[in-house]
Scaffold this active site. Structure first.
Site: not given
Ligand code: 0XW
Ligand code: MG
Length: 367
Positions: A164, A193, A218, A241, A265, A320
């Site tokens: 991240k 990300d 990402e 994402d 997701k 994840w």
């Protein structure tokens, strides 16, 4: 098999380690919403939706429960036979709010699977594997410490890491990417990300300053339009994402040629059934993607793993699940667990997981 009762529960999931830090928000505890659908022939099917706080994307826990309150009364008495008919019934009660409908979709599939004696992966088209890769998410942190955890997680068997970045100065972001790469090299694939946190200018700078490192970028910027402007200006592959807000957003990104892959997701896309469409679009265009959710317990984890098992392994970027950041499991006997960076696909009928009776306390709503 008709719906007799719907129980809705709230489960508080404190973050193990204290804080989960992303560019878009820090979260310390998540409020998960569970639906239990009880049928007239004695089955119980479970679904779950758990936004990672109210800021990560345009979802929040109370919103999910308000949407469920609109939908649930209209489902009492409905037959669990056609998932498409049930989806239509939900759409006739409420426009949009796919992340709440996703919990029902999961529960319908759990019930149908139990009734037919097949795992949910079979209802999604059929598993291609009995074990899916997971990935580890390294929160925004100091470069040396992040690189140390990265090396440990690769040693533990994770084939992929997500680093991240964002919400701080460019120098630290560039340093963390270099240090993680030095620590793990080709032993794991790397996703960087930005969680919507970078300007287009910062994304271009980071791309240039990390030119030799083979990572995928990402969701670096906030909107799909901003990300579209990166095309031809960055050298790293770009995955979307948070911008994959629904099926149409995925179709648009693919047709514009602005996504080299996706971090999907399940609840954001509206549930497992809707995910099968975007999964198949990605197959047509050979696009890699993950099968995750923003957060959640064993119900969400099982849903993601069943779906991931149906994805061509060479394009499967990993699943994840929140296990590394939450304590315990909803199902003590058959939990969904990461072992050596991989997760076994549940083989029992339906989702293959059942929360311990009474563990969520009193229902927050009963329909
Ligand atoms: C790593 N995740 C799947 C978990 C958090 O919800 C954030 C998310 C992501 O990729 O953005
Ligand atoms: Mg992401």
């Amino acid at each position: 098999m008709r719906i007799d009762r719907i129980n809705v529960y709230s489960a508080q999931l404190p973050v193990k380690g204290g804080v989960y830090r992303m560019a878009s928000a820090d979260v310390e505890a998540l409020d998960s919403t569970l639906v239990e659908i009880v049928t007239d022939d004695g089955f119980a099917g479970w679904g779950e939706t758990c936004p990672i706080g109210p800021v990560y994307q345009a979802h929040h826990a109370l919103g999910a429960r308000a949407a469920i309150a609109e939908i649930a009364p209209g489902l009492i008495g409905a037959e669990i036979a056609s998932i498409r008919a049930l989806a239509k019934q939900m759409d006739e009660r409420l426009n949009g709010h796919g992340y709440a409908k996703a919990a029902f979709d999961t529960a319908f599939l759990d019930l149908l699977g139990q009734k037919l004696g097949v795992p949910v992966s079979t209802l999604l088209g059929g598993a291609l594997t009995d074990r899916v890769p997971a990935y580890y998410s390294l929160i925004v942190g100091a470069p040396d410490e992040t690189a140390r955890i990265a090396a440990d997680k690769v040693k533990a068997g994770y084939p992929r890491l997500q680093v991240k970045i964002g919400g701080r100065n460019l120098e630290e972001d560039v340093e963390v990417v270099h240090k993680v790469w030095e620590a793990v090299g080709y032993k794991a694939s790397i996703a960087v990300d930005g969680n919507r946190g970078l300007t287009v200018a910062a994304a271009i700078h980071l791309d240039r300053l990390c030119q030799q490192i083979p990572f995928i970028f990402e969701q670096p910027c906030n909107t799909m339009d901003e990300i579209a402007t990166l095309k031809g200006r960055v050298t790293h592959p770009v995955y979307l994402d948070e911008s994959t807000e629904d099926q149409n957003a995925v179709l648009r990104a693919i047709s514009l040629g602005i996504a080299d892959g996706f971090g999907f997701k399940v609840t954001r896309l509206g549930g497992l059934t809707k995910m099968t469409t975007v999964r198949d679009l990605c197959t047509i265009r050979s696009l890699p993607h993950s099968c995750d959710d923003a957060w959640g317990g064993d119900i969400i984890a099982a849903a993601c793993v069943h779906l991931a098992a149906t994805v061509e392994p060479r394009r499967m970027e990993g699943t994840w699940i929140a296990q590394e950041y939450i304590k315990g499991h909803f199902d003590q006997k058959h939990p969904v667990v990461i072992k050596q960076g991989h997760i076994a696909v549940p083989q029992r009928p339906g989702l293959g997981v059942k929360p311990e009776p009474g563990m969520f306390g009193k229902a927050v709503a009963i329909y």
